[in-house]
Design an enzyme around this catalytic site. Structure first.
Site, mmCIF file in Angstrom:
data_model
loop_
_atom_site.group_PDB
_atom_site.id
_atom_site.type_symbol
_atom_site.label_atom_id
_atom_site.label_comp_id
_atom_site.label_asym_id
_atom_site.label_seq_id
_atom_site.Cartn_x
_atom_site.Cartn_y
_atom_site.Cartn_z
ATOM 1 N N PRO A 2 0.812 -1.211 0.000
ATOM 2 C CA PRO A 2 0.000 0.000 0.000
ATOM 3 C C PRO A 2 0.853 1.271 0.000
ATOM 4 O O PRO A 2 1.670 1.467 0.887
ATOM 5 C CB PRO A 2 -0.824 -0.112 1.291
ATOM 6 C CG PRO A 2 -0.408 -1.341 1.967
ATOM 7 C CD PRO A 2 0.547 -2.081 1.124
ATOM 8 N N GLU A 3 0.671 2.068 -1.025
ATOM 9 C CA GLU A 3 1.276 3.392 -1.064
ATOM 10 C C GLU A 3 0.135 4.383 -0.852
ATOM 11 O O GLU A 3 -0.970 3.974 -0.538
ATOM 12 C CB GLU A 3 2.018 3.578 -2.401
ATOM 13 C CG GLU A 3 3.127 2.532 -2.552
ATOM 14 C CD GLU A 3 3.868 2.576 -3.881
ATOM 15 O OE1 GLU A 3 3.982 3.663 -4.473
ATOM 16 O OE2 GLU A 3 4.327 1.518 -4.320
#
Length: 299
Positions: A2-3
């Site tokens: 997850p960015e």
DNA sequence: TATATTGTTACACC
DNA sequence: TGGTGTAACAATAT
């Protein structure tokens, strides 16, 4: 992984489902997830007890985000600070209908029972259950009595601009880049400059900007800095709009996969053909990370 | 069975 | 000081 777009997509999804609900019960299955940040965490029984006691009975008022951190804000100032690191997931499952969540989006968990062996926290809410899963156990969910308590840790002190904020201007970005030296990709990954980029979006930004990720920052022209800036403020919202990138161990709040992966131009495409020129994409290690770029289109 | 993977921090080094 | 490199965290896919 997850960015920012994945965290923001998750935040928006969860917000819709859980805000307004009271936490009925909290079950912690792996203490270290709630007992601190970094590598020196331990299974601390008293911390786990405190964590559960502080949260139980409180209503969820809002969900906010800073960089890749998510804050679940509770009654009386309390809040949960969530960092998913690489493999954390928050999955909300409604009680009302196991196959749907509010909003009517299908939840694709029929063959993915919860809790599973990577479920480490179970929050029982009034109308459903929120699971924290984390294959690699690098993430954390910490309780604080107030935002001041988080600030005391200096947790947000070193974070740079939010790419979607007004303060992130071309002028400010240019000035920052001009004051720096070193490898471009390292700077893009550095949360002290701009927050939210990880290995996927750093490569995507460089590709769209036509700049090699292994370039030295001090050799970038004003025009190249502008292209990088434009790519950041274009790609991040686009990815959020599409619900983030689909990666093997990441799910959206409703259990579905993000759609931005379809737009990846370079990430995980080493050796494949460049969409612009048809040449083989170069895969190497830059700034200690696997990096893919086009040796022809990126200068 | 060995290796690559990756967000962040800690730390050694120049 | 600023920049670089590496280990650590952990489990999985290949």
């Amino acid at each position: 992984m997850p960015e920012l777009p994945e965290v923001e997509s998750l935040r928006r999804g969860l917000e819709e489902f859980v805000v307004g609900q009271r936490v009925r019960n909290v079950e912690v299955l792996l203490g270290k997830i709630v007992s601190g940040r970094g590598t020196k965490r331990t299974n601390d029984e008293s911390k786990v007890k405190n964590f559960c006691a502080k949260i139980s009975g409180k209503k969820i008022l809002s969900i906010t985000r800073r960089a890749k951190n998510m804050m679940i804000n509770l009654e009386r100032g309390g809040m949960l600070l969530v960092h998913l690191k690489m493999t954390g997931q928050l999955v909300y499952k409604s009680n009302k209908d196991n196959s749907t969540v509010s909003g009517g989006h299908p939840i694709q968990l029929s063959d993915n029972k919860l809790p599973n062996k990577h479920t480490y926290i179970i929050f029982t809410l009034e109308d459903g259950v929120l699971y924290y899963n984390d294959v690699r156990q690098f993430g954390y969910v910490l309780y604080f009595d107030s935002i001041e308590e988080i600030n005391k840790l200096g947790h947000f002190d070193d974070l740079g601009w939010e790419p979607l904020d007004e303060g992130f201007t071309l002028a400010a970005f240019t000035e920052k880049m001009k004051s720096k030296k070193g490898i471009l990709k390292k700077l893009l990954l550095d949360q002290k400059v701009v927050v939210g980029l990880g290995n996927i979006y750093a490569d995507e930004v460089c590709y769209e900007a036509g700049v090699r990720p292994d370039r030295k920052v001090e050799t970038l022209s004003k025009k190249e800095i502008q292209k990088l800036y434009n790519s950041i403020i274009r790609i991040i919202p686009r990815a959020i709009e599409l619900g983030g990138s689909s990666v093997a161990d990441y799910l959206l709040a409703d259990g579905s996969r993000g759609n931005y992966a379809h737009e990846h131009k370079v990430y995980k495409r080493g050796g494949k053909k460049c969409f612009k020129c048809g040449r083989e994409l170069n895969k190497s290690e830059v700034a200690g990370r696997t990096t893919v770029y086009c040796g022809f289109d990126q200068k």
